[in-house]
Write a protein that holds these residues in place. Structure first.
Motif, PDB file in Angstrom:
ATOM      1  N   GLY A   1     -31.760 -24.834 -44.820  1.00  0.00           N
ATOM      2  CA  GLY A   1     -31.805 -24.891 -46.272  1.00  0.00           C
ATOM      3  C   GLY A   1     -30.458 -24.964 -46.959  1.00  0.00           C
ATOM      4  O   GLY A   1     -30.399 -25.123 -48.182  1.00  0.00           O
ATOM      5  N   GLN A   2     -29.353 -24.887 -46.192  1.00  0.00           N
ATOM      6  CA  GLN A   2     -28.033 -24.867 -46.839  1.00  0.00           C
ATOM      7  C   GLN A   2     -27.732 -26.158 -47.594  1.00  0.00           C
ATOM      8  O   GLN A   2     -27.194 -26.132 -48.702  1.00  0.00           O
ATOM      9  CB  GLN A   2     -26.917 -24.632 -45.806  1.00  0.00           C
ATOM     10  N   GLU A   3     -28.049 -27.289 -46.972  1.00  0.00           N
ATOM     11  CA  GLU A   3     -27.701 -28.578 -47.589  1.00  0.00           C
ATOM     12  C   GLU A   3     -28.439 -28.774 -48.905  1.00  0.00           C
ATOM     13  O   GLU A   3     -27.846 -29.172 -49.920  1.00  0.00           O
ATOM     14  CB  GLU A   3     -28.020 -29.716 -46.622  1.00  0.00           C
ATOM     15  N   LYS A   4     -29.738 -28.497 -48.912  1.00  0.00           N
ATOM     16  CA  LYS A   4     -30.520 -28.643 -50.144  1.00  0.00           C
ATOM     17  C   LYS A   4     -30.060 -27.647 -51.195  1.00  0.00           C
ATOM     18  O   LYS A   4     -29.981 -27.983 -52.389  1.00  0.00           O
ATOM     19  CB  LYS A   4     -32.009 -28.447 -49.833  1.00  0.00           C
TER      20      LYS A   4
ATOM     21  N   ASP B   1     -40.159  -2.666 -59.784  1.00  0.00           N
ATOM     22  CA  ASP B   1     -39.348  -2.819 -60.988  1.00  0.00           C
ATOM     23  C   ASP B   1     -38.022  -3.504 -60.719  1.00  0.00           C
ATOM     24  O   ASP B   1     -37.341  -3.934 -61.661  1.00  0.00           O
ATOM     25  CB  ASP B   1     -39.094  -1.454 -61.630  1.00  0.00           C
ATOM     26  N   MET B   2     -37.642  -3.632 -59.447  1.00  0.00           N
ATOM     27  CA  MET B   2     -36.355  -4.225 -59.088  1.00  0.00           C
ATOM     28  C   MET B   2     -36.496  -5.614 -58.474  1.00  0.00           C
ATOM     29  O   MET B   2     -35.479  -6.241 -58.158  1.00  0.00           O
ATOM     30  CB  MET B   2     -35.621  -3.313 -58.096  1.00  0.00           C
ATOM     31  N   LEU B   3     -37.725  -6.079 -58.298  1.00  0.00           N
ATOM     32  CA  LEU B   3     -37.980  -7.294 -57.522  1.00  0.00           C
ATOM     33  C   LEU B   3     -38.713  -8.334 -58.337  1.00  0.00           C
ATOM     34  O   LEU B   3     -39.228  -8.070 -59.427  1.00  0.00           O
ATOM     35  CB  LEU B   3     -38.828  -6.942 -56.286  1.00  0.00           C
ATOM     36  N   GLY B   4     -38.767  -9.537 -57.799  1.00  0.00           N
ATOM     37  CA  GLY B   4     -39.647 -10.589 -58.268  1.00  0.00           C
ATOM     38  C   GLY B   4     -40.455 -11.084 -57.084  1.00  0.00           C
ATOM     39  O   GLY B   4     -40.135 -10.777 -55.933  1.00  0.00           O
ATOM     40  N   ARG B   5     -41.494 -11.858 -57.358  1.00  0.00           N
ATOM     41  CA  ARG B   5     -42.316 -12.354 -56.249  1.00  0.00           C
ATOM     42  C   ARG B   5     -42.897 -13.715 -56.615  1.00  0.00           C
ATOM     43  O   ARG B   5     -43.427 -13.900 -57.706  1.00  0.00           O
ATOM     44  CB  ARG B   5     -43.431 -11.366 -55.923  1.00  0.00           C
ATOM     45  N   THR B   6     -42.781 -14.666 -55.701  1.00  0.00           N
ATOM     46  CA  THR B   6     -43.324 -16.006 -55.913  1.00  0.00           C
ATOM     47  C   THR B   6     -44.804 -16.040 -55.540  1.00  0.00           C
ATOM     48  O   THR B   6     -45.342 -15.089 -54.962  1.00  0.00           O
ATOM     49  CB  THR B   6     -42.569 -17.039 -55.057  1.00  0.00           C
ATOM     50  N   GLU B   7     -45.449 -17.151 -55.823  1.00  0.00           N
ATOM     51  CA  GLU B   7     -46.858 -17.307 -55.465  1.00  0.00           C
ATOM     52  C   GLU B   7     -47.067 -17.231 -53.961  1.00  0.00           C
ATOM     53  O   GLU B   7     -48.133 -16.832 -53.492  1.00  0.00           O
ATOM     54  CB  GLU B   7     -47.394 -18.636 -56.007  1.00  0.00           C
ATOM     55  N   GLN B   8     -46.066 -17.610 -53.190  1.00  0.00           N
ATOM     56  CA  GLN B   8     -46.159 -17.557 -51.733  1.00  0.00           C
ATOM     57  C   GLN B   8     -45.790 -16.180 -51.172  1.00  0.00           C
ATOM     58  O   GLN B   8     -45.834 -15.963 -49.958  1.00  0.00           O
ATOM     59  CB  GLN B   8     -45.259 -18.617 -51.088  1.00  0.00           C
ATOM     60  N   GLY B   9     -45.395 -15.238 -52.049  1.00  0.00           N
ATOM     61  CA  GLY B   9     -45.088 -13.894 -51.616  1.00  0.00           C
ATOM     62  C   GLY B   9     -43.633 -13.633 -51.289  1.00  0.00           C
ATOM     63  O   GLY B   9     -43.295 -12.540 -50.828  1.00  0.00           O
ATOM     64  N   HIS B  10     -42.760 -14.613 -51.511  1.00  0.00           N
ATOM     65  CA  HIS B  10     -41.334 -14.387 -51.292  1.00  0.00           C
ATOM     66  C   HIS B  10     -40.766 -13.551 -52.437  1.00  0.00           C
ATOM     67  O   HIS B  10     -41.125 -13.747 -53.606  1.00  0.00           O
ATOM     68  CB  HIS B  10     -40.589 -15.721 -51.198  1.00  0.00           C
ATOM     69  N   LEU B  11     -39.872 -12.630 -52.111  1.00  0.00           N
ATOM     70  CA  LEU B  11     -39.319 -11.720 -53.109  1.00  0.00           C
ATOM     71  C   LEU B  11     -38.097 -12.338 -53.778  1.00  0.00           C
ATOM     72  O   LEU B  11     -36.962 -11.877 -53.620  1.00  0.00           O
ATOM     73  CB  LEU B  11     -38.992 -10.375 -52.469  1.00  0.00           C
TER      74      LEU B  11
ATOM     75  N   GLN C   1     -39.225 -12.838 -41.550  1.00  0.00           N
ATOM     76  CA  GLN C   1     -39.729 -11.529 -41.135  1.00  0.00           C
ATOM     77  C   GLN C   1     -39.623 -11.355 -39.617  1.00  0.00           C
ATOM     78  O   GLN C   1     -40.090 -12.195 -38.850  1.00  0.00           O
ATOM     79  CB  GLN C   1     -41.184 -11.359 -41.562  1.00  0.00           C
ATOM     80  N   GLY C   2     -38.974 -10.267 -39.195  1.00  0.00           N
ATOM     81  CA  GLY C   2     -38.856  -9.958 -37.778  1.00  0.00           C
ATOM     82  C   GLY C   2     -37.709 -10.632 -37.066  1.00  0.00           C
ATOM     83  O   GLY C   2     -37.554 -10.470 -35.856  1.00  0.00           O
ATOM     84  N   ALA C   3     -36.871 -11.386 -37.793  1.00  0.00           N
ATOM     85  CA  ALA C   3     -35.747 -12.102 -37.175  1.00  0.00           C
ATOM     86  C   ALA C   3     -34.460 -11.775 -37.911  1.00  0.00           C
ATOM     87  O   ALA C   3     -34.478 -11.480 -39.114  1.00  0.00           O
ATOM     88  CB  ALA C   3     -35.993 -13.607 -37.191  1.00  0.00           C
ATOM     89  N   PRO C   4     -33.304 -11.837 -37.237  1.00  0.00           N
ATOM     90  CA  PRO C   4     -32.042 -11.531 -37.922  1.00  0.00           C
ATOM     91  C   PRO C   4     -31.505 -12.676 -38.773  1.00  0.00           C
ATOM     92  O   PRO C   4     -30.730 -12.431 -39.698  1.00  0.00           O
ATOM     93  CB  PRO C   4     -31.086 -11.209 -36.770  1.00  0.00           C
ATOM     94  N   HIS C   5     -31.866 -13.908 -38.445  1.00  0.00           N
ATOM     95  CA  HIS C   5     -31.337 -15.039 -39.201  1.00  0.00           C
ATOM     96  C   HIS C   5     -32.145 -15.235 -40.491  1.00  0.00           C
ATOM     97  O   HIS C   5     -33.189 -14.616 -40.701  1.00  0.00           O
ATOM     98  CB  HIS C   5     -31.375 -16.313 -38.362  1.00  0.00           C
ATOM     99  N   GLY C   6     -31.640 -16.122 -41.343  1.00  0.00           N
ATOM    100  CA  GLY C   6     -32.309 -16.407 -42.601  1.00  0.00           C
ATOM    101  C   GLY C   6     -32.640 -17.873 -42.749  1.00  0.00           C
ATOM    102  O   GLY C   6     -32.153 -18.722 -41.989  1.00  0.00           O
ATOM    103  N   GLU C   7     -33.474 -18.156 -43.738  1.00  0.00           N
ATOM    104  CA  GLU C   7     -33.811 -19.544 -44.041  1.00  0.00           C
ATOM    105  C   GLU C   7     -34.198 -19.669 -45.504  1.00  0.00           C
ATOM    106  O   GLU C   7     -34.578 -18.692 -46.158  1.00  0.00           O
ATOM    107  CB  GLU C   7     -34.966 -20.045 -43.167  1.00  0.00           C
ATOM    108  N   LEU C   8     -34.066 -20.881 -46.008  1.00  0.00           N
ATOM    109  CA  LEU C   8     -34.633 -21.264 -47.289  1.00  0.00           C
ATOM    110  C   LEU C   8     -35.608 -22.398 -47.003  1.00  0.00           C
ATOM    111  O   LEU C   8     -35.196 -23.539 -46.781  1.00  0.00           O
ATOM    112  CB  LEU C   8     -33.537 -21.687 -48.269  1.00  0.00           C
ATOM    113  N   CYS C   9     -36.886 -22.068 -46.968  1.00  0.00           N
ATOM    114  CA  CYS C   9     -37.932 -23.037 -46.651  1.00  0.00           C
ATOM    115  C   CYS C   9     -38.212 -23.921 -47.867  1.00  0.00           C
ATOM    116  O   CYS C   9     -37.675 -23.712 -48.959  1.00  0.00           O
ATOM    117  CB  CYS C   9     -39.198 -22.315 -46.210  1.00  0.00           C
ATOM    118  N   ALA C  10     -39.083 -24.894 -47.687  1.00  0.00           N
ATOM    119  CA  ALA C  10     -39.405 -25.830 -48.771  1.00  0.00           C
ATOM    120  C   ALA C  10     -39.967 -25.104 -49.986  1.00  0.00           C
ATOM    121  O   ALA C  10     -39.627 -25.428 -51.130  1.00  0.00           O
ATOM    122  CB  ALA C  10     -40.387 -26.879 -48.273  1.00  0.00           C
ATOM    123  N   HIS C  11     -40.824 -24.092 -49.776  1.00  0.00           N
ATOM    124  CA  HIS C  11     -41.406 -23.352 -50.903  1.00  0.00           C
ATOM    125  C   HIS C  11     -40.329 -22.651 -51.720  1.00  0.00           C
ATOM    126  O   HIS C  11     -40.337 -22.700 -52.956  1.00  0.00           O
ATOM    127  CB  HIS C  11     -42.417 -22.316 -50.392  1.00  0.00           C
ATOM    128  N   ARG C  12     -39.398 -21.988 -51.030  1.00  0.00           N
ATOM    129  CA  ARG C  12     -38.349 -21.255 -51.750  1.00  0.00           C
ATOM    130  C   ARG C  12     -37.402 -22.207 -52.456  1.00  0.00           C
ATOM    131  O   ARG C  12     -36.946 -21.931 -53.571  1.00  0.00           O
ATOM    132  CB  ARG C  12     -37.599 -20.342 -50.780  1.00  0.00           C
TER     133      ARG C  12
END
Length: 258
Positions: free
Chosen positions: A173-176, A93-103, A122-133
């Motif tokens: 993903g920061q620049e995009k 009830d608090m989340l959303g989810r894309t077709e690729q499973g990203h919340l 998943q499993g790493a401390p850093h983050g990313e914004l991939c092409a799908h997101r």
């Protein structure tokens, strides 16, 4: 519109303390009490990640139960300590989810359209914004091209100067992201967490507010080669005020220790 932002509660329910020091369950109870006593209740709560420490079902059930007791809508995205599958199972009830499973979250039922970005690796401390997101984000921004937007995510989209934490920041993903925010032109703010400090900057011309932790803070230290360390600063959250006639106004609220 009044928006409460919670970040980095790191709830640990198995009886221990985070870093053998912080009782994050007790801190979360104090947070809920503080929010319940606000003389003006928030219209919405945005949770910018690291809800749980070990990402167990028990931790998410605890967080969900306590948040729902406030009777305020909650939207959340994962942080690097969270796990998508367990989080989704407990807090749909608090989340959303894309077709690729990203919340990722999209909610256009408020005066501001709300967009939440999942930056978890998943499993790493850093983050990313991939092409799908990023493609998902571009589509949602196009859906509300004529509306003001408020975004939230875990990892800040800029370097903060806290070098150890920056090494675990948003590494792609920061620049995009900045291009998409600038092109839309009506993003009123980007709310983040992860750094356990209040930090402010810009992304694509939009103000970025990094919230302190709802449990424990990280020291301000700009020296080269220093590992992050915790401080005794109080638990905190943010309250953001928005109306069409002004920019986003952001306040930091300290939670009483007892």
């Amino acid at each position: 519109m009044l928006i409460a932002q919670i970040s980095d509660s790191h709830v640990l329910t198995k009886g221990g303390r985070v870093a053998d020091r912080f009782d994050t369950v007790a801190a979360f109870e104090r947070l809920i009490e503080s929010l319940s006593r606000q003389p003006v209740a928030p219209d919405l709560i945005l949770f910018s990640g690291d809800l749980a420490e070990d990402a167990t079902d028990e931790e998410y059930q605890f967080v969900g139960t306590r948040l729902r007791s406030l009777g305020i809508p909650v939207r959340a995205v994962p942080g690097n300590h969270d796990a998508r599958a367990t989080m989704w199972a407990a807090l749909p009830d608090m989340l959303g989810r894309t077709e690729q499973g990203h919340l990722c979250v999209f909610d256009d039922s408020f005066p501001l359209a709300i967009i939440g970005l999942d930056t978890l690796v998943q499993g790493a401390p850093h983050g990313e914004l991939c092409a799908h997101r990023l493609e998902w984000l571009e589509a949602r921004l196009n859906d509300c091209a004529d509306r003001p937007v408020l975004m939230f995510m875990h990892h800040p989209p800029f370097l903060t100067g806290l070098q150890d934490m920056d090494s675990m920041g948003l590494l792609s993903g920061q620049e995009k992201l900045a291009q998409l925010v600038a092109s839309h032109g009506k993003v009123k703010g980007i709310l983040c967490g992860h750094m356990h400090r209040s930090i402010h900057s810009l992304c694509g011309g939009a103000p970025v507010c990094v919230s302190p932790s709802a449990s424990h803070q990280i020291a301000f230290d700009l020296r080269d080669g220093q590992s992050y360390r915790f401080t005794d600063e109080p638990a905190q959250y943010m309250m953001h005020i928005w109306n069409p006639d002004q920019s986003l106004i952001s306040h930091v609220v300290a939670v009483a220790a007892e």
